[in-house]
Every structure is written in C-alpha cells, then in structure tokens.
Design an enzyme around this catalytic site. Structure first.
Site, short mmCIF file in Angstrom:
data_model
loop_
_atom_site.label_atom_id
_atom_site.label_comp_id
_atom_site.label_asym_id
_atom_site.label_seq_id
_atom_site.Cartn_x
_atom_site.Cartn_y
_atom_site.Cartn_z
N GLY A 38 0.81 -1.21 0.00
CA GLY A 38 0.00 0.00 0.00
C GLY A 38 0.84 1.26 0.00
O GLY A 38 0.54 2.23 -0.70
N TYR A 191 -8.14 -17.45 5.75
CA TYR A 191 -7.48 -16.48 4.88
C TYR A 191 -7.90 -16.71 3.43
O TYR A 191 -8.23 -15.77 2.69
CB TYR A 191 -5.96 -16.57 5.01
#
Length: 319
Positions: A38, A191
């Site tokens: 990010g 996940y």
C-alpha cells in the site's frame, strides 16, 4: 484492428512504474497505505501527480509514511499531495465515519484501492463480531466501497481496485454455514476464504456496474509472493522454509505493488480483469493479466456472497 494489435503488444511487454500515466487531478483513496504494498502504491501515485489519501488505522504510522513520501520526492520535484484519513476496517462504525469524512472532503473520487489486509492471524473477531480476516479483508472493504460509490460513479473512468492473493486458491471456499469460523477455526482456510471473497466481490461489482452502464470499473490484483509485514503471522513450522526460499519465492514490496498500479492506472485495463506477476507460478515479476480460480467466477456464489455481505454490513450499493 490496429488498436487491438497495440493493446495486445502493451499486454505482452514488461510493465513497470514508469508506465504509470500522469495522475494529475485525480483523487485516490488507498487503504492500508502506511506500509508494504500500500505504501509503495501510494508513493508512486503521489509522484505521478495524484492527490493520495492514506486511509489507515494507525495514524502515527500513517504520518510517518506521509513524511517519507514527501521527503523522498526531493527538492525541485513536482509537489506531492498526500493526506491522512483514519480508518479501522475491523469496525463498521469506523468505516462509516471514514466514508462520511471522505464524502464531505471530496465531491468525486477517481480511484479506490482496497489494499489493507491481514493474513493467517490467530482466531480473533472484529468489533462487530466477524472473524478477523473475513471482516477486515472483505466485509470492511465491501462496506467502504458501497459507502463511497456515489463519489466514484460521477467520475468518468473511475476505478475500484481490490487486492486479492494467490491465497484465494488455498483451501478456499465460502463457508456459508460458518462464515465466522465459530465452530472450528483454520487460519489458512479462513485467509483463503477472505481472499476468494475479494474476487467474488470484484466480479459481482463489475457486473452490476456494467448493467448500470456506469463508466466506473472494478478490477483486481495480487502481489505474488511479496516481502511485507503480512508474513509475521506465518506458522512457526513454515518460517525456516520461508527464510531459506525467500529470495526465490518473495519479491520486494515495491515490485509487489506493480500489479495494483497497473490495474489502477493502465488505460488498457477493462472491468473484471485480474493482474499479477508474470514469473513462475505468479510468485514474482512484472504485472500481466492473469486468471483466477474457476470458483471465483461462479456467478451464483458471487450473488450469494453479495447478499450475505449486505446483510452483515447493512450497506446497500447504488447499482
């Protein structure tokens, strides 16, 4: 025909951050932008001229990331525009507050990148009682996207890019009979469920956008094997192998950001496309168009997850 040939040539050649088009005048919101993929995504977009909003849970780390981005721009470089927005994806109250702040601050948003995530965490629940990985990786982003959609739809060429993972194939399924893993918790399967949900959401959102004849598109990306903070929750038994094979399996976070950057900025990207590394087993390399699992393209599964996600978050989309 010439246009099609040019598009094919663009798809086949090596793509890197120097191919990011000028982003001047664009408003970009990136979740989890204070570290890892990010952060590098945010930095490249800021240096390309975008006004970048770092939507982060930890404001102290967010301020540090902002300072690093500004400092790295250097003297004499184009001015960078980066701001912070508090956002905790584990709390729907926080998601709503962040969306309200962003809607008040910006009449239009050009790009929403759903990047933040957690991986292989021990059993935990969010403030709203959701299993942490499903709640953070999918439901938080589902709610945020829905709440910001009215700022994306009026902007021609706007995009929603959601970051999935190779993990969407890892013992993955949507466990509707126990979405929150209350009966038996398996962190790897949980996940996988959350990352599969990212793709199911992207494809269903794109179908709805297309049906509404919107110019906004939804696309997805995955970073391959990238060396980021997400690796801190690897099971102890796996860590020695990961350390030994790390140079082969994992690439830098800056390289891992390239598929997201391509999905977010390449003019040739179409709605519903999925980008990942071009190397062996999509672990490393430069971004290219890749295929996701057959399960991720199951339209009945997409619609069912969408309905459940609306019920759990209380967020309805305007398409």
């Amino acid at each position: 025909m010439l246009a099609a040939m040019a598009a094919t040539e663009q798809q086949n050649r090596t793509w890197s951050q120097i191919d990011v088009p000028d982003q001047s005048g664009r408003v970009v919101v990136i979740t989890g932008a204070n570290t890892g993929i990010g952060y590098h995504t945010a930095a490249v977009l800021a240096y390309s001229g975008a006004h970048v909003v770092l939507a982060v849970r930890n404001l102290e780390k967010g301020n540090e990331a902002l300072s690093r981005i500004v400092a790295a721009a250097g003297h004499g470089a184009r001015e960078v525009h980066v701001t912070l927005q508090a956002l905790d994806l584990t709390s729907l109250d926080s998601v709503r507050a962040a969306a309200d702040a962003l809607r008040n601050a910006y009449s239009g948003i050009d790009l929403l990148i759903n990047n933040a995530g957690v991986m292989l965490t021990p059993k935990q629940v969010t403030a709203d009682g959701f299993e942490l990985q499903f709640g953070t990786n999918h439901l938080g982003h589902f709610a945020l996207t829905g709440l910001l959609l009215d700022r994306l739809l009026p902007v021609r060429g706007s995009r929603v890019v959601t970051v999935s993972s190779l993990g969407h194939r890892m013992r993955a399924g949507i466990h509707f009979d126990d979405l929150q893993w209350e009966r038996r918790y398996d962190r790897a399967a949980a996940y996988g469920q959350s990352k599969l949900a990212n793709l199911l959401f992207t494809y269903e959102l794109q179908r709805r956008l297309a049906a509404a004849d919107a110019s906004t598109i939804a696309a997805a990306a995955h970073p391959g094997g990238s060396n980021t903070e997400l690796m801190r929750n690897l099971p102890a038994i796996v860590r020695p192998v990961a350390t030994l094979l790390g140079p082969v399996l994992f690439q830098s976070a800056a390289m891992g950001a390239l598929p997201t950057l391509r999905a977010a900025t390449d003019p040739a990207v179409e709605g519903g496309q999925y980008y990942g590394p071009d190397g062996f087993m999509e672990q490393r390399g430069h971004p290219k168009l890749v295929r996701s699992s057959a399960q991720s393209h199951d339209e009945d599964l997409q619609r069912r997850l969408w309905t459940v996600s609306e019920e759990l978050t209380g967020v309805r989309f305007g398409v």
